[in-house]
Design a protein around this motif. Structure first.
Motif, short mmCIF file in Angstrom:
data_model
loop_
_atom_site.label_atom_id
_atom_site.label_comp_id
_atom_site.label_asym_id
_atom_site.label_seq_id
_atom_site.Cartn_x
_atom_site.Cartn_y
_atom_site.Cartn_z
N PRO A 206 -15.13 -58.35 10.53
CA PRO A 206 -14.09 -58.21 9.50
C PRO A 206 -14.38 -59.15 8.33
N ILE A 207 -14.02 -58.71 7.15
CA ILE A 207 -14.19 -59.55 5.96
C ILE A 207 -12.84 -60.11 5.55
N ASP A 208 -12.83 -61.38 5.15
CA ASP A 208 -11.59 -62.04 4.73
C ASP A 208 -11.30 -61.71 3.28
N ILE A 209 -10.10 -61.20 3.03
CA ILE A 209 -9.68 -60.81 1.68
C ILE A 209 -8.45 -61.64 1.32
N TYR A 210 -8.63 -62.58 0.39
CA TYR A 210 -7.56 -63.52 0.07
C TYR A 210 -6.54 -62.90 -0.88
N ASN A 211 -5.32 -63.46 -0.79
CA ASN A 211 -4.18 -62.98 -1.58
C ASN A 211 -3.96 -61.49 -1.39
N GLY A 213 -5.87 -59.15 -1.46
CA GLY A 213 -6.66 -58.34 -2.39
C GLY A 213 -6.11 -58.27 -3.79
N ASP A 214 -4.97 -58.93 -4.04
CA ASP A 214 -4.38 -58.90 -5.37
C ASP A 214 -5.01 -59.99 -6.24
N MET A 215 -6.30 -59.83 -6.50
CA MET A 215 -7.06 -60.79 -7.29
C MET A 215 -7.99 -60.02 -8.22
N TYR A 216 -8.30 -60.64 -9.34
CA TYR A 216 -9.18 -60.02 -10.33
C TYR A 216 -10.26 -61.02 -10.73
N ARG A 217 -11.48 -60.51 -10.91
CA ARG A 217 -12.58 -61.37 -11.33
C ARG A 217 -13.40 -60.68 -12.41
N LYS A 270 -10.51 -55.56 -10.22
CA LYS A 270 -9.69 -55.90 -9.06
C LYS A 270 -10.58 -56.08 -7.83
N LEU A 271 -10.27 -57.08 -7.02
CA LEU A 271 -11.09 -57.39 -5.85
C LEU A 271 -11.20 -56.18 -4.92
N LEU A 272 -10.12 -55.44 -4.72
CA LEU A 272 -10.16 -54.28 -3.83
C LEU A 272 -11.09 -53.19 -4.37
N TYR A 290 -6.73 -59.22 5.79
CA TYR A 290 -5.98 -59.67 4.62
C TYR A 290 -5.36 -61.03 4.90
N MET A 291 -5.51 -61.93 3.90
CA MET A 291 -5.07 -63.31 4.08
C MET A 291 -4.29 -63.78 2.86
#
Length: 337
Positions: A206-211, A213-217, A270-272, A290-291
């Motif tokens: 599993p991959i850890d997805i912070y916030n 997934g509500d993140m933008y880069r 968006k990260l997702l 999801y974290m």
């Protein structure tokens, strides 16, 4: 033939920049401590590729070792210094902040002293988008105030910007600081999100997805980044006669030959959506964990790169999906997966 001293040539960005400059016929001397923050074998493989190119030489040396650094620089006599080496990683700065103090502050001071002593034509030093900290107005512009860093890593980088300005003012040392925005691509660091996501998905972890997934880069492809650095080498800042001579939006100091420049793709992703693009490139769905937001993280980054374009005529523009495909191709070949 111009001589470029680059710190961090066994690192992700330094490796790509050295390749670009060597292809153009520059003489490049690299400095790298080969620290074990991540896989040293990956660093040695990068250096092996550089040694296969004409015009490359290197010294294994710690930034904190002022005497050895000075000896290397005196022997090489660079025209330009590009200082990329640093203790990187936002999250690691929560665990081991002292390494950031020693490498990023003391090491950068040593490089600035060398640049002053040798009177180089141009000193270019890496900063980071993390210095924008708690700023909420986007896209981030170089003339924005950056007084709210959220990690010690960001604080050390903000400090090096201030240090660089003082030396530019005191000694007339032409200095450019560039702020990176979420760099990715082949030969990337194992601690970066793209590497960890691809590695985890292929291994069925599993991959850890912070916030959640509500993140933008503002994801910036590494070859675009180093092209920006290459062009900035020739965009040497000059001390203006007065503040009235500075164009709107230019971060040029009114009292020093000093400028800060964003290098980013100027696109908020968006990260997702980033993860979906990885899944598409791999042909595998990720198991998602999801974290909550991790301490020190920011919800979004987004570069205003208009100053870079005005100075160089260049704007990074690699589409994220294309960049991810290139990384995945490299990753599969390098790791045999």
């Amino acid at each position: 033939m111009r001589r470029i001293l680059i710190t961090g040539t066994a690192g992700f960005i330094g490796f790509h920049l050295a390749q670009l400059l060597l292809r153009e016929g520059f003489l490049v001397h690299g400095i790298d401590a080969m620290t074990d923050y991540y896989d040293v074998e990956l660093k040695r493989r990068r250096h092996e590729m550089l040694y296969d190119m004409d015009g490359f030489s290197a010294t294994e040396c710690w930034l904190e070792d002022a005497a050895q650094l000075s000896d290397v620089a005196q022997n090489f006599q660079p025209d330009v210094i590009v200082h990329l080496a640093a203790q990187a990683g936002v999250r690691y700065s929560l665990e081991n902040p002292r390494t950031y103090l020693e490498s990023n502050i003391v090491g950068t001071f040593n490089i600035m002293e060398i640049a002053r002593e040798l009177r180089v034509d141009h000193l270019l030093m890496a900063s980071t988008s993390s210095v924008y900290g708690a700023n909420e107005d986007m896209p981030f512009a170089e003339i924005d105030k950056c007084d709210t860093p959220l990690t010690f890593y960001a604080a050390t980088k903000k400090a090096t910007e201030a240090m660089g300005h003082s030396y530019a003012h005191l000694w007339g040392l032409p200095t450019t600081m560039f702020r990176f925005f979420t760099v990715y691509g082949p030969w990337g660091r194992p601690d970066l999100a793209l590497f960890k996501f691809v590695d985890g998905i292929l291994d069925g972890r599993p991959i850890d997805i912070y916030n959640h997934g509500d993140m933008y880069r503002d994801f910036t492809y590494v070859e675009d980044l180093v092209k920006g650095i290459r062009l900035l080498i020739d965009a040497v800042p000059e001390r203006p006669d007065s503040a009235d001579d500075i164009d709107d939006g230019d971060s040029l100091s009114p009292v020093a030959p000093y400028r800060i420049v964003n290098i980013g793709n100027s696109e908020k992703v968006k990260l997702l959506d980033f993860i979906e693009a990885i899944e598409g490139a791999l042909g595998v769905k990720a198991e998602r964990n999801y974290m909550a937001m991790q301490k020190g993280d920011v919800p979004a980054t987004w570069a205003d790169a208009s100053l870079l374009k005005s100075l160089t005529g260049y704007q990074p523009q690699t589409d994220v999906k294309d960049g991810i495909h290139k990384f995945v191709s490299w990753f599969r070949e390098y790791h045999g997966k």
